[in-house]
Design an enzyme around this catalytic site. Structure first.
Site, short mmCIF file in Angstrom:
data_model
loop_
_atom_site.label_atom_id
_atom_site.label_comp_id
_atom_site.label_asym_id
_atom_site.label_seq_id
_atom_site.Cartn_x
_atom_site.Cartn_y
_atom_site.Cartn_z
N HIS A 114 36.05 36.87 36.27
CA HIS A 114 35.72 36.42 37.63
C HIS A 114 34.21 36.24 37.74
O HIS A 114 33.46 36.53 36.81
CB HIS A 114 36.24 37.41 38.68
CG HIS A 114 35.61 38.78 38.64
ND1 HIS A 114 35.85 39.72 39.60
CD2 HIS A 114 34.75 39.35 37.76
CE1 HIS A 114 35.17 40.81 39.31
NE2 HIS A 114 34.49 40.61 38.22
N CYS B 16 26.68 40.01 38.75
CA CYS B 16 28.05 39.49 38.97
C CYS B 16 28.03 38.02 39.39
O CYS B 16 29.08 37.38 39.43
CB CYS B 16 28.77 40.32 40.02
SG CYS B 16 29.11 42.01 39.50
N HIS C 291 32.34 36.83 33.98
CA HIS C 291 32.50 37.95 33.06
C HIS C 291 33.88 38.54 33.33
O HIS C 291 34.63 37.98 34.14
CB HIS C 291 31.39 39.00 33.30
CG HIS C 291 31.48 39.63 34.64
ND1 HIS C 291 31.06 39.00 35.80
CD2 HIS C 291 31.99 40.82 35.03
CE1 HIS C 291 31.28 39.79 36.83
NE2 HIS C 291 31.85 40.89 36.41
N HIS D 181 37.07 41.96 33.06
CA HIS D 181 37.44 43.37 33.10
C HIS D 181 38.90 43.55 32.68
O HIS D 181 39.70 42.63 32.75
CB HIS D 181 37.32 43.92 34.53
CG HIS D 181 35.94 43.86 35.09
ND1 HIS D 181 34.95 44.71 34.70
CD2 HIS D 181 35.38 43.03 36.00
CE1 HIS D 181 33.84 44.42 35.35
NE2 HIS D 181 34.07 43.39 36.15
N ASP E 48 46.89 37.71 34.76
CA ASP E 48 46.56 38.19 33.43
C ASP E 48 46.03 37.06 32.54
O ASP E 48 46.63 35.98 32.47
CB ASP E 48 47.81 38.81 32.78
CG ASP E 48 47.46 39.48 31.46
OD1 ASP E 48 46.38 40.09 31.36
OD2 ASP E 48 48.27 39.39 30.52
N HIS E 49 44.91 37.34 31.85
CA HIS E 49 44.29 36.34 30.98
C HIS E 49 43.95 35.07 31.75
O HIS E 49 44.10 33.96 31.25
CB HIS E 49 45.17 36.05 29.75
CG HIS E 49 45.06 37.15 28.72
ND1 HIS E 49 45.56 38.41 28.94
CD2 HIS E 49 44.50 37.18 27.49
CE1 HIS E 49 45.32 39.17 27.88
NE2 HIS E 49 44.67 38.46 26.99
N GLU F 56 38.92 48.94 38.35
CA GLU F 56 38.15 48.01 37.52
C GLU F 56 37.21 48.84 36.68
O GLU F 56 36.15 49.25 37.16
CB GLU F 56 37.35 47.06 38.46
CG GLU F 56 36.54 46.02 37.74
CD GLU F 56 35.24 45.71 38.48
OE1 GLU F 56 35.26 44.89 39.40
OE2 GLU F 56 34.19 46.31 38.13
#
Lengths: 139, 139, 139, 139, 139, 139
Positions: B19, B38, B44, B46, B83-84, B128
């Protein structure tokens, strides 16, 4: 690997990064078959833990293999280049290398020894989530 | 929050996503000031853990609040969409919302109840990394 | 405890400290009976994790309950007073209070709100090792 | 749930047990459909973590909600009845109850209060592996 | 153990099983003396984590030691035979072997190499709870 | 390090202690420069985890490298001398040695082999918090 009187000291630092598995030499179909959901064009990300192990005798005055504050500051600088970055675009090292856990570990090894050639580096361990880690002892 | 005889059952599922914190209504300078690293354009990522808590009485025949296999399959489908993925680009929910941990939790709440309105949902917790989590009890 | 639309955000910071359980109002025999090995005169120590939970609505512009960078810096300053200290001697708060996990939590609550009265503090959780934690919601 | 000045203290103890999900009132086919691999006749097992939370004011002399050594010894005795046991056969409580995480938590609540009625018990949390936990506040 | 350029990649999978320590060649008294509460006739259980380490060079095209998706599917099949099973009764391998952590590790090594002889297997680590693990490099 | 048929079994025990980094041979200024906040006169503390690895063949009757109950009791006695102690004052071993993680590991190695010379000791790992550990294979 084992020497008498040697201490193996491991320090952990963490970073968060995104990446994408993509090998330009292969077709899209081949990329999809090999890399599955890791091939997704917009990338995805992880929290990584880097554990760096140095090996050496214990200094009889300080009681330390090396100064732990100095090691911590050095490692924090090392991961700053990767932290909160998209590895494929932001690090020139991954222009030609797929940023797999294996390759990130090898690149980190080179960064560490390139910046601190006299570090008594023994091993690095790179953990991507709770189910996968790689260890590397150098080339 | 507490009712006699109520069991609070929590199931954890995990996903990895990338994100970027960016509010288009604000200037670049303001974005940088508020979001720091950020805000980095390429994003980047998580590993996220989603813990979903349901609340209810225990069925006297099965001994369960609800069927745990069914809950697991449902939650795996829920996180499959994230996801991914790169949340800013891949999920329409984040076209206008900054994908902070807070907003991801609220979006997950809506996805869960939208797909399973009768689920006795009590709370979701979204983690996170090891230092940050948010909890949400709905609106 | 639950309000519609409220996010509970928890941030973790860590510190290491030593302490000793000793109540001067009681005899040595009573201290030994109540506190066992925690009464040992030279003290002992722990790694502590402090998890601070704030509660509030989500800012529609930033997507955050409050600025997370600012919260992190504030909490790091809070624990700096306790980190690498012997609580009984180094913190005036424990001149008269036995530095149990319970009392450290209460003192931390007062320090946090004393330094940041407008913080939307909901709960603090203080963990001493893997087997013991206390939670406190204020007085 | 929240009272001013109240500390919620949580102590963790662990045990290992085996169990089987089987409801004799249902047919084999129904048991298989509901419980899946948990129905397997010979049973299977887990490491369980029991976290017991007591709530109360802090004693001004000892600085504790209650004596932590005493609480630990009591909880170790409680789980001794379940530790290294096959719950379905070895505990009469599960002759009629399916030993789901939900029911084990409820049985533990009864055991704890049955043996220590004056304990200021607030909540128990029972964790079965890393993906599942239940919380119970009593009946 | 160390070769230049070799990456050691570790993948973790989990399973839950029950077992009992019992050596039929010994008397009941001897079994009790040696195995203590693990000798209990009805058995007990654990969550196990199996960490499998493979070693090899990095493929210059894929950036991987071997395909990680393929490794994951293979390991999930391996532990499926043990998951939710009572090892003493359900696995013929433990008809004559006491299912200690040591022996389960050795049996897993044989199962893995029996089904996948060309796997560049380096080490397996089997963890039974948080206090005990064994590592095995083969025979 | 690797022998065919050898199992490496690791048992973890924990203790809490306080310490101070101070080398009397150096000036206060030098101590401060080298040890930073660890030099603080009143000391500070940690939760330590000691993981002891023994290596050996598996006994064909018991299925064990050595009796695990016996190993656990022995290790609990070993750490009892350090648990809830101020290492600098309470252990004669640290009258002349700075109680760094490195030196505590070496002292533990000597204590273990001094009390149990025939133990097939392979390695000890001492962890001080989540970011630092040392491993030692003896002298």
């Amino acid at each position: 690997m084992r020497k008498d009187g040697v201490i193996y000291l491991t320090k952990k630092v963490e970073f968060s990064a995104s990446h994408r598995y993509h090998q330009p030499k292969l077709s899209v179909a081949e990329n999809k078959k090999i890399f599955g959901k890791c091939f997704w064009p917009n990338g995805h990300g992880h929290n990584y833990a880097l554990e760096v192990t140095i090996a050496g005798g214990v200094d009889p005055v300080t009681g330390m293999v090396m100064n732990i504050k100095q090691l911590k500051r050095f490692l924090q600088k090392v991961v700053q280049r990767l932290d909160h970055r998209y590895l494929n675009r932001d690090l020139p090292e991954f222009k030609r290398l797929v940023p797999t856990t294996e390759n990130i570990a090898r690149v980190l090894w080179q960064i560490i020894l390139g910046q601190y050639p006299q570090l008594p580096l023994h091993r690095i361990r790179l953990t991507e989530g709770e189910e996968l880690c790689v260890e590397y002892y150098g080339e």
